[in-house]
Design a protein around this motif. Structure first.
Motif, PDB file in Angstrom:
ATOM      1  N   PHE A  72      -0.503   7.594   6.061  1.00 30.85           N
ATOM      2  CA  PHE A  72      -2.164   7.483   6.344  1.00 30.85           C
ATOM      3  C   PHE A  72      -2.898   8.309   7.026  1.00 30.85           C
ATOM      4  CE2 PHE A  72      -0.223   3.408   4.842  1.00 30.85           C
ATOM      5  CZ  PHE A  72      -0.890   3.270   3.420  1.00 30.85           C
ATOM      6  N   LEU A 127       0.850  -1.234   0.015  1.00 31.01           N
ATOM      7  CA  LEU A 127       0.079   0.099  -0.137  1.00 31.01           C
ATOM      8  C   LEU A 127       0.899   1.305   0.122  1.00 31.01           C
ATOM      9  CD1 LEU A 127      -2.673  -0.984   2.607  1.00 31.01           C
ATOM     10  CD2 LEU A 127      -2.919  -1.410   0.104  1.00 31.01           C
ATOM     11  N   LEU A 178      -7.332   5.468   4.138  1.00 28.87           N
ATOM     12  CA  LEU A 178      -7.120   4.071   4.044  1.00 28.87           C
ATOM     13  C   LEU A 178      -8.353   3.228   4.441  1.00 28.87           C
ATOM     14  CD1 LEU A 178      -5.481   1.625   3.097  1.00 28.87           C
ATOM     15  CD2 LEU A 178      -4.205   1.770   5.086  1.00 28.87           C
ATOM     16  N   ALA A 193      -4.492  -2.883   6.497  1.00 31.74           N
ATOM     17  CA  ALA A 193      -4.705  -1.580   6.934  1.00 31.74           C
ATOM     18  C   ALA A 193      -4.340  -1.362   8.137  1.00 31.74           C
ATOM     19  CB  ALA A 193      -6.190  -1.321   6.539  1.00 31.74           C
TER      20      ALA A 193
END
Length: 248
Positions: free
Chosen positions: A116, A81, A95, A105
């Motif tokens: 994030f 990611l 996210l 995540a």
């Protein structure tokens, strides 16, 4: 589809819309299309002013597969990611992950919190805190020659979903063994980003969101009424809770 490289693997992604970026990490045996486009999520987020970034997770969809369990750790997926943000030149993004994607995540929030902003972990709950989450039934179902003999309904559901999405079942079996390793629960207390945890009221695979959210500083928990693991994904109440969270 476009592609980027992460940790030696060629991974696929799709971007839709304009606005603030949000990365969506799909669930096990799914794809970006099945999890986010067919359920109406990408449209809902675009309508809310987001640029929607949707990878096919490693071993899924049109992303490259591996048959090495070490390639499917949640840390590796979290790294994907970040690599995607790097590829797109994005300093950061919101996210959201579902099920396996939610696990990735949360690990991304632990290990790469600076990249994030707000994090939504859906399709995960109290069961993630269990030290022993036996992967055996699902692995056996994925590797079975004939699904008609699979007695475990949950495992059969994953097998049929994998078949519907045209997945590499051997790669998925390897992946499932890795993601069912004990979750790094101790790291939840170190998450400093705003987090929303969402599960369906009838989701036996995830169970209640409250016990998981309680271990994350300031996290909120939402239960989607009368929905199981598969039906929560496209539910309107789930969308409404997430859009309210993202609106601040």
């Amino acid at each position: 589809m476009d592609y980027f490289e992460s940790d030696g693997l060629k991974l696929a992604f799709r971007v839709e819309g304009e606005g603030d970026p949000i990365v969506l990490a799909h669930g096990f045996a799914s794809t970006h299309r099945a999890n986010w486009i067919e359920t109406g999520w990408s449209r809902a987020l675009m309508d809310a002013g987001f640029r929607v970034i949707m990878p096919d997770m490693r071993g899924h969809g049109t992303s490259e597969a591996s048959y090495d369990r070490d390639d499917y750790t949640l840390s590796a997926m979290a790294g994907d990611l970040v690599a995607l943000l790097d590829h797109l030149g994005e300093a950061g993004a919101d996210l959201m992950g579902y099920s396996m994607g939610a696990m990735a995540a949360l690990v991304a929030a632990m290990e790469h919190g600076g990249r994030f902003d707000r994090v939504i972990a859906a399709g995960v709950g109290a069961r993630l805190l269990d030290a022993d989450r036996d992967p055996g039934p699902v692995v056996a179902a994925l590797l079975a020659d004939d699904p008609s003999g699979i007695a475990d309904k949950g495992a059969l559901g994953f097998r049929l979903f994998a078949d519907r999405n045209g997945q590499d079942r051997r790669a998925l079996a390897t992946c499932f063994e890795a993601v069912r390793a004990p979750f790094p629960v101790a790291g939840l207390g170190d998450i400093s980003r705003p987090v929303l945890v969402v599960t369906g009221e009838e989701d036996e695979q995830a169970r209640a969101p409250g016990p998981l959210a309680a271990l994350i500083p300031g996290a909120r928990a939402v239960t989607v009424p009368k929905r199981d693991h598969m039906k929560t994904v496209g539910d309107r109440a789930y969308k409404e809770a997430v859009l309210k969270f993202l609106a601040g």
